[in-house]
Design a protein around this motif. Structure first.
Motif, PDB file in Angstrom:
ATOM      1  N   UNK A  74       0.851  -1.190   0.000  1.00 31.20           N
ATOM      2  CA  UNK A  74       0.000   0.000   0.000  1.00 31.20           C
ATOM      3  C   UNK A  74       0.886   1.240   0.000  1.00 31.20           C
ATOM      4  N   UNK A  75       0.862   1.976  -1.117  1.00 29.38           N
ATOM      5  CA  UNK A  75       1.667   3.183  -1.236  1.00 29.38           C
ATOM      6  C   UNK A  75       0.793   4.326  -1.741  1.00 29.38           C
ATOM      7  N   UNK A  76       1.418   5.433  -2.116  1.00 32.95           N
ATOM      8  CA  UNK A  76       0.648   6.621  -2.479  1.00 32.95           C
ATOM      9  C   UNK A  76      -0.187   6.410  -3.739  1.00 32.95           C
ATOM     10  N   UNK A  77       0.274   5.586  -4.663  1.00 40.06           N
ATOM     11  CA  UNK A  77      -0.519   5.319  -5.863  1.00 40.06           C
ATOM     12  C   UNK A  77      -1.710   4.430  -5.529  1.00 40.06           C
ATOM     13  N   UNK A  78      -1.486   3.400  -4.697  1.00 37.19           N
ATOM     14  CA  UNK A  78      -2.601   2.559  -4.254  1.00 37.19           C
ATOM     15  C   UNK A  78      -3.624   3.387  -3.479  1.00 37.19           C
ATOM     16  N   UNK A  79      -3.137   4.317  -2.696  1.00 37.19           N
ATOM     17  CA  UNK A  79      -4.026   5.229  -1.958  1.00 37.19           C
ATOM     18  C   UNK A  79      -4.872   6.064  -2.915  1.00 37.19           C
ATOM     19  N   UNK A  80      -4.266   6.634  -3.930  1.00 37.81           N
ATOM     20  CA  UNK A  80      -5.018   7.432  -4.898  1.00 37.81           C
ATOM     21  C   UNK A  80      -6.057   6.581  -5.628  1.00 37.81           C
ATOM     22  N   UNK A  81      -5.683   5.366  -5.979  1.00 41.00           N
ATOM     23  CA  UNK A  81      -6.633   4.493  -6.672  1.00 41.00           C
ATOM     24  C   UNK A  81      -7.807   4.115  -5.769  1.00 41.00           C
ATOM     25  N   UNK A  82      -7.538   3.835  -4.498  1.00 40.45           N
ATOM     26  CA  UNK A  82      -8.621   3.537  -3.561  1.00 40.45           C
ATOM     27  C   UNK A  82      -9.519   4.758  -3.390  1.00 40.45           C
ATOM     28  N   UNK A  83      -8.909   5.944  -3.307  1.00 43.25           N
ATOM     29  CA  UNK A  83      -9.699   7.167  -3.191  1.00 43.25           C
ATOM     30  C   UNK A  83     -10.644   7.325  -4.381  1.00 43.25           C
ATOM     31  N   UNK A  84     -10.148   7.023  -5.573  1.00 46.17           N
ATOM     32  CA  UNK A  84     -10.992   7.112  -6.762  1.00 46.17           C
ATOM     33  C   UNK A  84     -12.145   6.113  -6.694  1.00 46.17           C
ATOM     34  N   UNK A  85     -11.855   4.883  -6.250  1.00 43.39           N
ATOM     35  CA  UNK A  85     -12.906   3.868  -6.116  1.00 43.39           C
ATOM     36  C   UNK A  85     -13.997   4.314  -5.143  1.00 43.39           C
ATOM     37  N   UNK A  86     -13.615   5.069  -4.132  1.00 38.74           N
ATOM     38  CA  UNK A  86     -14.566   5.514  -3.110  1.00 38.74           C
ATOM     39  C   UNK A  86     -15.307   6.780  -3.504  1.00 38.74           C
ATOM     40  N   UNK A  87     -14.998   7.354  -4.656  1.00 40.45           N
ATOM     41  CA  UNK A  87     -15.724   8.516  -5.145  1.00 40.45           C
ATOM     42  C   UNK A  87     -15.106   9.856  -4.839  1.00 40.45           C
ATOM     43  N   UNK A  88     -13.879   9.876  -4.348  1.00 38.16           N
ATOM     44  CA  UNK A  88     -13.194  11.145  -4.118  1.00 38.16           C
ATOM     45  C   UNK A  88     -12.593  11.648  -5.431  1.00 38.16           C
ATOM     46  N   UNK A  89     -12.288  12.956  -5.458  1.00 34.71           N
ATOM     47  CA  UNK A  89     -11.769  13.566  -6.683  1.00 34.71           C
ATOM     48  C   UNK A  89     -10.399  14.213  -6.480  1.00 34.71           C
ATOM     49  N   UNK A  90      -9.793  13.951  -5.325  1.00 30.65           N
ATOM     50  CA  UNK A  90      -8.471  14.488  -5.065  1.00 30.65           C
ATOM     51  C   UNK A  90      -7.957  13.937  -3.756  1.00 30.65           C
ATOM     52  N   UNK A  91      -6.660  14.149  -3.507  1.00 24.41           N
ATOM     53  CA  UNK A  91      -6.052  13.674  -2.272  1.00 24.41           C
ATOM     54  C   UNK A  91      -5.247  14.778  -1.607  1.00 24.41           C
ATOM     55  N   UNK A  92      -5.151  14.659  -0.285  1.00 26.00           N
ATOM     56  CA  UNK A  92      -4.134  15.371   0.479  1.00 26.00           C
ATOM     57  C   UNK A  92      -3.120  14.323   0.905  1.00 26.00           C
ATOM     58  N   UNK A  93      -1.841  14.636   0.780  1.00 28.50           N
ATOM     59  CA  UNK A  93      -0.786  13.677   1.053  1.00 28.50           C
ATOM     60  C   UNK A  93       0.158  14.242   2.101  1.00 28.50           C
ATOM     61  N   UNK A  94       0.340  13.477   3.182  1.00 28.77           N
ATOM     62  CA  UNK A  94       1.275  13.905   4.218  1.00 28.77           C
ATOM     63  C   UNK A  94       2.711  13.651   3.786  1.00 28.77           C
ATOM     64  N   UNK A  95       3.513  14.710   3.793  1.00 29.76           N
ATOM     65  CA  UNK A  95       4.959  14.618   3.586  1.00 29.76           C
ATOM     66  C   UNK A  95       5.676  14.978   4.889  1.00 29.76           C
ATOM     67  N   UNK A  96       4.995  14.769   6.008  1.00 28.15           N
ATOM     68  CA  UNK A  96       5.378  15.364   7.280  1.00 28.15           C
ATOM     69  C   UNK A  96       6.357  14.511   8.083  1.00 28.15           C
ATOM     70  N   UNK A  97       7.489  14.191   7.479  1.00 29.04           N
ATOM     71  CA  UNK A  97       8.662  13.714   8.214  1.00 29.04           C
ATOM     72  C   UNK A  97       9.856  13.822   7.264  1.00 29.04           C
ATOM     73  N   UNK A  98      11.060  13.556   7.739  1.00 23.49           N
ATOM     74  CA  UNK A  98      12.220  13.766   6.865  1.00 23.49           C
ATOM     75  C   UNK A  98      12.225  12.912   5.594  1.00 23.49           C
ATOM     76  N   UNK A  99      11.500  11.788   5.603  1.00 25.65           N
ATOM     77  CA  UNK A  99      11.437  10.933   4.415  1.00 25.65           C
ATOM     78  C   UNK A  99      10.136  11.120   3.633  1.00 25.65           C
ATOM     79  N   UNK A 100       9.480  12.261   3.846  1.00 24.39           N
ATOM     80  CA  UNK A 100       8.257  12.624   3.116  1.00 24.39           C
ATOM     81  C   UNK A 100       7.161  11.571   3.278  1.00 24.39           C
ATOM     82  N   UNK A 101       7.052  11.074   4.465  1.00 27.89           N
ATOM     83  CA  UNK A 101       6.035  10.145   4.965  1.00 27.89           C
ATOM     84  C   UNK A 101       5.283   9.348   3.899  1.00 27.89           C
TER      85      UNK A 101
END
Length: 316
Positions: free
Chosen positions: A22-49
């Motif tokens: 489960x990574x950021x692309x899988x997250x975006x695809x799941x969001x699309x399946x659930x009917x969302x039209x955009x994402x907010x992505x946490x980059x909130x640590x030194x390795x861009x979370x």
């Protein structure tokens, strides 16, 4: 009215931590399946979370994928140090994000925190403006609505706005509707979530706890109606099941706040883990993933019902 529902990656933070593949692309695809039209992505640590790393190819891969599915992007960091903010604004621009969320990490009294945060943002707002990125300063367990509005108004730059979180004012014992009163003219984006209060004898100290949207005490429909009436059309869903935070020291209940009533209603044990979790270490990783997904789906049903009840239709 047509709105753009988006989702925050914190909604699936146990998936990112514990679900293989489960990574950021899988997250975006799941969001699309659930009917969302955009994402907010946490980059909130030194390795861009939730991006998974700092490499340029990761930024480009997600940007291109989101473009392909017609998704919007907002990204998150924390802290207001100008050097850090300049780095993160450059990352946001490369990824095609429209905004960069942050919150203060300064300590001290509220006045000291405000002064330091204001100096930082005054220095970096022109950089954001040149890059075409909006900095959104969140009420993140630190400032009251009037304090946050004062920072933005004093900086006075069009690239600096506010992210209104439906529940975070509770950590400074401020009523969520009073917080919205103060920040509404400056709101650019929101975190739509739900909370309850937990008594000190059950949590060790007076605590705010996240629950599935629709199961808590926040006045979700009233807050959302005011935001819609003001013109907001992008609403970010944030599943905060299993999140908790203590009330900030140095804060006393503000006008209109009575502990145990309204938005500050207490939840009483025994706590069903599908509703509220205070100690995640008591649950196995696969159980956390399962319960998180169940809370997300339960919350998404309530989210959709609230918005449709307010006359909204979803884009896409």
């Amino acid at each position: 009215m047509i709105i753009e529902p988006t989702i925050h990656s914190f909604s699936l933070w146990h998936h990112f931590a514990h679900k293989p593949g489960f990574d950021c692309v899988a997250y975006a695809d799941l969001a699309a399946e659930l009917g969302f039209r955009g994402i907010s992505l946490s980059l909130n640590n030194p390795e861009y979370r939730h991006l998974g790393g700092r490499e340029i190819w990761r930024m480009d891969r997600l940007r291109d994928h989101l473009h392909g599915i017609g998704f919007s992007l907002e990204v998150d960091t924390s802290g207001t140090n100008p050097a850090h903010m300049t780095e993160m604004l450059t990352v946001a621009a490369r990824m095609g994000a429209s905004s960069l969320r942050t919150y203060t990490r300064h300590g001290g009294t509220p006045d000291q925190m405000m002064a330091a945060t204001l100096r930082d943002l005054a220095a970096v707002a022109p950089v954001a403006g040149d890059l075409g990125i909006t900095i959104v300063l969140e009420n993140h367990e630190d400032f009251t609505g009037p304090e946050l509005a004062r920072i933005v108004e004093t900086v006075g730059h069009p690239a600096l706005k506010i992210l209104y979180d439906y529940g975070n004012s509770q950590m400074v014992l401020e009523d969520p509707e009073a917080a919205l009163d103060a920040v509404l003219p400056h709101v650019h984006s929101v975190h739509f979530k739900d909370h309850v209060m937990v008594r000190p004898e059950h949590a060790g100290q007076l605590t705010v706890a996240g629950v599935p949207i629709g199961d808590g005490a926040l006045p979700l429909a009233r807050l959302t109606k005011r935001l819609l009436d003001h013109g907001l059309r992008r609403i970010t869903f944030e599943n905060v099941w299993a999140y908790s935070a203590p009330i900030r020291p140095q804060r006393a209940p503000l006008a209109g706040v009575t502990l145990g009533e309204g938005a500050f209603a207490f939840a009483d044990p025994p706590f069903d883990p599908g509703f509220l979790v205070l100690d995640q270490s008591q649950l196995a990783p696969d159980r956390l993933v399962d319960l998180e997904y169940r809370a997300l789906i339960r919350g998404k049903t309530a989210f959709d019902a609230i918005l449709r009840g307010l006359g909204c239709r979803f884009s896409g």
